[in-house]
Design a protein around this motif. Structure first.
Motif, mmCIF file in Angstrom:
data_model
loop_
_atom_site.group_PDB
_atom_site.id
_atom_site.type_symbol
_atom_site.label_atom_id
_atom_site.label_comp_id
_atom_site.label_asym_id
_atom_site.label_seq_id
_atom_site.Cartn_x
_atom_site.Cartn_y
_atom_site.Cartn_z
ATOM 1 N N SER A 25 0.859 -1.173 0.000
ATOM 2 C CA SER A 25 0.000 0.000 0.000
ATOM 3 C C SER A 25 0.897 1.226 0.000
ATOM 4 C CB SER A 25 -0.864 0.023 1.257
ATOM 5 O OG SER A 25 -1.546 1.252 1.357
ATOM 6 N N ALA A 26 0.561 2.210 -0.843
ATOM 7 C CA ALA A 26 1.300 3.470 -0.802
ATOM 8 C C ALA A 26 0.831 4.244 0.424
ATOM 9 C CB ALA A 26 1.032 4.276 -2.069
ATOM 10 N N SER A 27 1.557 5.307 0.753
ATOM 11 C CA SER A 27 1.151 6.196 1.841
ATOM 12 C C SER A 27 -0.235 6.766 1.549
ATOM 13 C CB SER A 27 2.177 7.326 1.935
ATOM 14 O OG SER A 27 1.616 8.445 2.567
ATOM 15 N N LEU A 28 -0.945 7.173 2.599
ATOM 16 C CA LEU A 28 -2.251 7.815 2.397
ATOM 17 C C LEU A 28 -2.109 9.200 1.791
ATOM 18 C CD1 LEU A 28 -4.463 7.254 5.571
ATOM 19 C CD2 LEU A 28 -5.117 6.805 3.213
ATOM 20 N N MET A 29 -0.921 9.777 1.929
ATOM 21 C CA MET A 29 -0.695 11.126 1.426
ATOM 22 C C MET A 29 -0.031 11.044 0.056
ATOM 23 S SD MET A 29 -1.789 11.861 4.344
ATOM 24 C CE MET A 29 -0.817 11.006 5.568
ATOM 25 N N PRO A 30 -0.693 11.575 -0.991
ATOM 26 C CA PRO A 30 -0.111 11.471 -2.326
ATOM 27 C C PRO A 30 1.228 12.199 -2.376
ATOM 28 C CG PRO A 30 -2.287 12.518 -2.388
ATOM 29 C CD PRO A 30 -1.920 12.371 -0.959
ATOM 30 N N THR A 36 -5.086 15.911 -5.046
ATOM 31 C CA THR A 36 -5.879 15.507 -3.878
ATOM 32 C C THR A 36 -5.053 15.578 -2.603
ATOM 33 O OG1 THR A 36 -5.221 13.194 -4.138
ATOM 34 C CG2 THR A 36 -7.296 13.825 -5.147
ATOM 35 N N LEU A 37 -5.737 15.677 -1.457
ATOM 36 C CA LEU A 37 -5.042 15.664 -0.176
ATOM 37 C C LEU A 37 -4.711 14.239 0.247
ATOM 38 C CD1 LEU A 37 -7.010 18.257 1.987
ATOM 39 C CD2 LEU A 37 -4.739 18.504 1.021
ATOM 40 N N PHE A 38 -5.581 13.289 -0.169
ATOM 41 C CA PHE A 38 -5.396 11.891 0.235
ATOM 42 C C PHE A 38 -5.513 10.968 -0.976
ATOM 43 C CE2 PHE A 38 -7.259 13.994 3.947
ATOM 44 C CZ PHE A 38 -6.298 13.690 4.899
ATOM 45 N N ILE A 39 -4.968 9.787 -0.832
ATOM 46 C CA ILE A 39 -5.199 8.739 -1.826
ATOM 47 C C ILE A 39 -6.648 8.283 -1.690
ATOM 48 C CG2 ILE A 39 -4.609 6.353 -2.459
ATOM 49 C CD1 ILE A 39 -2.462 8.402 -3.238
ATOM 50 N N THR A 40 -7.390 8.333 -2.787
ATOM 51 C CA THR A 40 -8.820 8.001 -2.728
ATOM 52 C C THR A 40 -9.146 6.664 -3.386
ATOM 53 O OG1 THR A 40 -9.229 9.198 -4.762
ATOM 54 C CG2 THR A 40 -9.520 10.425 -2.726
ATOM 55 N N ALA A 41 -8.162 6.063 -4.063
ATOM 56 C CA ALA A 41 -8.388 4.771 -4.713
ATOM 57 C C ALA A 41 -7.041 4.112 -4.975
ATOM 58 C CB ALA A 41 -9.132 4.946 -6.033
ATOM 59 N N GLY A 42 -7.060 2.784 -5.067
ATOM 60 C CA GLY A 42 -5.817 2.060 -5.275
ATOM 61 C C GLY A 42 -5.116 2.464 -6.556
ATOM 62 N N MET A 43 -5.911 2.926 -7.506
ATOM 63 C CA MET A 43 -5.350 3.291 -8.803
ATOM 64 C C MET A 43 -4.473 4.539 -8.736
ATOM 65 S SD MET A 43 -6.048 5.739 -11.235
ATOM 66 C CE MET A 43 -7.602 6.241 -10.583
ATOM 67 N N GLN A 44 -4.798 5.433 -7.799
ATOM 68 C CA GLN A 44 -4.164 6.758 -7.816
ATOM 69 C C GLN A 44 -2.626 6.739 -7.759
ATOM 70 O OE1 GLN A 44 -6.205 9.324 -5.073
ATOM 71 N NE2 GLN A 44 -4.830 11.038 -5.519
ATOM 72 N N LYS A 66 -4.586 1.685 1.388
ATOM 73 C CA LYS A 66 -5.262 2.566 2.341
ATOM 74 C C LYS A 66 -5.867 3.746 1.586
ATOM 75 C CE LYS A 66 -1.342 3.338 4.653
ATOM 76 N NZ LYS A 66 -0.453 3.853 5.714
ATOM 77 N N CYS A 67 -7.139 4.038 1.813
ATOM 78 C CA CYS A 67 -7.788 5.160 1.126
ATOM 79 C C CYS A 67 -8.524 6.050 2.130
ATOM 80 C CB CYS A 67 -8.832 4.659 0.132
ATOM 81 S SG CYS A 67 -8.152 3.672 -1.208
ATOM 82 N N VAL A 68 -8.602 7.330 1.807
ATOM 83 C CA VAL A 68 -9.462 8.247 2.560
ATOM 84 C C VAL A 68 -10.311 9.025 1.571
ATOM 85 C CG1 VAL A 68 -9.485 10.395 3.896
ATOM 86 C CG2 VAL A 68 -8.064 8.504 4.654
ATOM 87 N N ARG A 69 -11.612 8.998 1.765
ATOM 88 C CA ARG A 69 -12.520 9.790 0.913
ATOM 89 C C ARG A 69 -13.292 10.783 1.768
ATOM 90 N NH1 ARG A 69 -15.041 5.928 -3.880
ATOM 91 N NH2 ARG A 69 -12.989 5.333 -4.697
ATOM 92 N N THR A 70 -12.797 12.028 1.773
ATOM 93 C CA THR A 70 -13.505 13.040 2.558
ATOM 94 C C THR A 70 -14.841 13.387 1.910
ATOM 95 O OG1 THR A 70 -12.227 14.674 1.377
ATOM 96 C CG2 THR A 70 -11.438 14.065 3.543
ATOM 97 N N ILE A 287 -4.452 8.417 9.456
ATOM 98 C CA ILE A 287 -3.786 9.583 8.848
ATOM 99 C C ILE A 287 -2.570 9.969 9.704
ATOM 100 C CG2 ILE A 287 -4.016 11.996 8.149
ATOM 101 C CD1 ILE A 287 -7.054 11.387 7.731
ATOM 102 N N MET A 288 -2.762 10.020 11.018
ATOM 103 C CA MET A 288 -1.624 10.373 11.884
ATOM 104 C C MET A 288 -0.605 9.240 11.947
ATOM 105 S SD MET A 288 -3.300 12.543 15.012
ATOM 106 C CE MET A 288 -4.455 11.290 15.534
ATOM 107 N N GLY A 289 -1.065 8.036 11.688
ATOM 108 C CA GLY A 289 -0.188 6.870 11.775
ATOM 109 C C GLY A 289 0.635 6.626 10.526
ATOM 110 N N ASP A 290 0.379 7.377 9.472
ATOM 111 C CA ASP A 290 1.200 7.289 8.280
ATOM 112 C C ASP A 290 2.574 7.875 8.636
ATOM 113 O OD1 ASP A 290 -0.187 6.918 5.323
ATOM 114 O OD2 ASP A 290 1.825 7.772 5.232
ATOM 115 N N ASP A 291 3.616 7.473 7.944
ATOM 116 C CA ASP A 291 4.944 7.949 8.354
ATOM 117 C C ASP A 291 5.208 9.421 8.052
ATOM 118 O OD1 ASP A 291 5.936 5.674 9.629
ATOM 119 O OD2 ASP A 291 6.366 4.716 7.713
ATOM 120 N N MET A 292 4.221 10.097 7.486
ATOM 121 C CA MET A 292 4.422 11.502 7.128
ATOM 122 C C MET A 292 4.309 12.443 8.326
ATOM 123 S SD MET A 292 4.955 11.445 3.953
ATOM 124 C CE MET A 292 4.747 10.365 2.554
#
Ligand code: ATP
Ligand code: MG
Length: 592
Positions: A25-30, A36-44, A66-70, A287-292
């Motif tokens: 899984s890539a980071s949640l933060m592109p 986008t602010l977050f990865i919203t789909a596996g394709m991104q 991991k995805c986040v869709r605000t 989101i906070m648990g991502d290494d960013m």
């Protein structure tokens, strides 16, 4: 009970048996994707490989992303939409296409998972003036034995995927639905508007390339992009119509029950609040648990985290949780998920500390803010609007996210003047793409020339920081727009002015030296020797990886794109250096 761990594994193993390589899984933060602010789909994160870039792991890939869709936040509280969710995905990058993809999806659902065929239904693209009706997809399903009655033809707005902007790969979708109402016999005819049909997966069939507004041509490289919702599929597999009753959420709900002294399942309003609390704190933890190192703040991803935490706390108070509790929920989330996402354990202290601090702060201001809100609406009797400046004042003075003020307004039969709030907000914000408007577009980044330049400048900056500050500097995050770059790195204190100047000068020196930027595809072992510091786990990549070299100054494992020569960058100027979170500093810089 089938567990999430078992289902994730089933999916990945099944597609591995069909020659797909597993990727992380890539980071949640592109990274370097301003759209986008977050990865919203596996394709991104795979966007560069949909055109002609070669992916180091090959043409068939599988993972859980991991995805986040605000944008789904208003649906959260139902049983199937989450802010954070895991998207199982598999891809064909110019390899197999429609027929084979549909066959694989069907085999997975009906044979590997043994789902009842009679409970399945499918949508295909209905066609319009610019692209034809997808009879191929419909036939593929019918050839597998699916009845015509269980296929619905839907227009572009429902069954088409394309990137933002006017260019890039695109095409029709075919979506897979499952009937979830146990109390009623599954209807013969599929009606996608009936919410008891839940979408569990989607194959995007990228056969076109967009070449202008409403203009398409047949793509050179045809791709398949499958996205399958882990939480939904898990519920379906366990005969449940509620994702929160699966092992991904149930221990969280149990903890909320205990804290609030109420029971899930008794009262629908309370159920909904419990779901919101569970969802939002799970998302905030990830989101906070991502290494960013994203902490609650008033801009960008930090603002989203703040909004999620505060909304969860407010709902917690409404169902009677008096003490600070958000960190307790996070502990449960970490417990459930750390085996698959070990970054949660690495960042556990960061997550819990931030939650405790945020909840303390918010609890103190919540009461004062509520008082101010109620005093103010007394004077509003004859108007229906809460002014943008009042909403902004609540935001700035009491830390009320706009969403909170909107909810309070709604409860009192009022509305917030959002346009005015946004104006006020902009006046107070410099440089940031604000999250306040809540508009996070999905899709491919526009890799404009400027973005590419910033991408290369990022590598120069990292190398310069290593030379001037310490060899141990690692990238903690990066974000690029057409106007500026932002770069986060591990460093404990303010970087002194003179050091910052040295860093800036060194980057400009490398630009002046007109160094060619070179890409090499290398065997992994060799690449690791050249690239000293890896911020990724390479173990799951294929044998050949890509490295970008800038003379002997910089060597990074990277997918690109980059400029051909550093001379294309112009002049590099650091405009700000500040704390981003504990142990992480942030540099904002421009190319001019
Ligand atoms: P829906 O219409 O139900 O919101 P979608 O069309 O937005 O779904 P896709 O963009 O096709 O969904 O995403 C692929 C899969 O990811 C979906 O089939 C679904 O299983 C899952 N999914 C999408 N959004 C969410 C969400 N907010 N929470 C949980 N799972 C989701
Ligand atoms: Mg959706």
């Amino acid at each position: 009970m089938l567990t999430a761990k078992e289902l994730r594994k089933k999916y990945i193993e099944f597609f591995k048996s069909k020659k797909h390589a597993e990727i992380l899984s890539a980071s949640l933060m592109p990274e370097n994707d301003p759209s986008t602010l977050f990865i919203t789909a596996g394709m991104q994160p795979l966007a560069p490989f949909l055109l002609n870039e070669k992916h180091p792991a090959g043409k068939r890939l599988v993972n859980s992303q991991k995805c986040v869709r605000t944008v789904d936040i208003d649906d959260v509280g139902d049983k199937t939409h989450h802010t954070f969710f895991e998207m199982l995905g598999h891809w064909s990058l110019g390899d197999y296409f429609k027929d084979e993809a549909i066959k694989m999806s069907y085999e997975f659902l009906t044979q590997e998972l043994q789902l009842d065929k009679n409970n399945l239904a499918f949508t295909v693209f209905a066609g319009d003036d610019n692209a034809e009706r997808d009879e191929e997809a419909a036939s593929a399903w019918k050839n597998l034995g699916v009845s015509e009655k269980r296929i619905a033809y839907l227009p572009k707005k429902d069954n088409w995927w394309e990137p933002t902007g006017n260019s890039g790969p695109c095409g029709p979708c075919t979506e897979m639905f499952f009937w979830t109402d146990k109390s009623e016999k599954v209807p013969d005819v599929f009606d996608p508007a009936d919410k008891r049909w839940v979408e569990i997966g989607n194959d995007v069939l990228m056969q076109y390339e967009k070449i202008g507004e409403n203009k398409y041509k047949i793509a050179n490289q045809k791709n398949i992009d499958n996205g399958t919702g882990l939480e939904r599929l898990l519920a379906v597999m366990n005969n449940l119509d509620d994702n929160y009753q699966t092992d991904l959420f149930w221990p969280i709900i149990k903890e909320i029950e205990e804290l609030s002294n109420s029971k899930y399942g008794e009262d629908e309003e309370t159920n909904k609040q419990m779901r919101i609390i569970a969802d939002h704190l799970r998302a905030a933890t990830f989101i906070m648990g991502d290494d960013m190192g994203i902490a609650p703040s008033n801009v960008d991803q930090g603002y989203v985290v703040r909004k999620l935490i505060r909304r969860a706390i407010r709902h917690g108070r409404m169902i009677g949780i008096k003490e600070n509790f958000s960190h307790k929920i996070a502990e449960v989330v970490i417990e459930i998920m750390n085996e698959i996402y070990p970054e949660l354990l690495r960042n556990k202290k960061f997550i819990l500390d931030n939650l405790m601090a945020e909840e303390d702060k918010f609890t103190r201001t919540l009461q004062e803010g509520m008082k101010m809100f109620h005093e103010n609406i007394k004077t509003l009797k004859h108007k229906n609007n809460i002014s943008g400046s009042l909403a902004f004042n609540l935001f700035q003075t009491y830390g009320f996210p706009l969403e909170l003020t909107k909810e309070l307004a709604k409860e009192n039969g009022l509305e917030v003047d959002e346009a005015e709030f946004n104006e006020e907000f902009k006046k107070h914000q410099e440089l940031s793409r604000t999250a306040a408007a809540g508009k996070f577009k999905g899709g491919l980044a526009d890799h404009s020339e400027k973005v590419t330049q910033y991408h290369t400048a990022t590598h120069l900056l990292l190398a310069a920081l290593r030379k001037i500050l310490s060899e141990d500097i690692a990238q903690k995050g990066s974000n690029i727009t057409d106007e500026r770059m932002r770069f986060d790195f591990n460093w404990l204190e303010k970087v002194p002015e003179d050091k910052l100047k040295e860093v800036e000068d060194l980057v400009n020196q490398k630009i002046i030296e007109k160094i060619p930027v070179e890409m090499q595809e290398l065997p992994k072992e060799e690449a690791i020797k050249i690239v000293k510091k890896l911020s990724f786990d390479l173990s799951k990549y294929g044998d050949i990886v890509k490295v970008y070299l800038i003379g002997d100054f910089s060597a990074e494992f990277c997918g690109g794109p980059h400029v051909k020569n550093t001379s294309e960058l112009g002049h590099f100027r650091i405009i700000k250096e500040e704390a981003s979170s504990a142990g992480v500093r942030r540099i904002k810089a421009v190319l001019e």
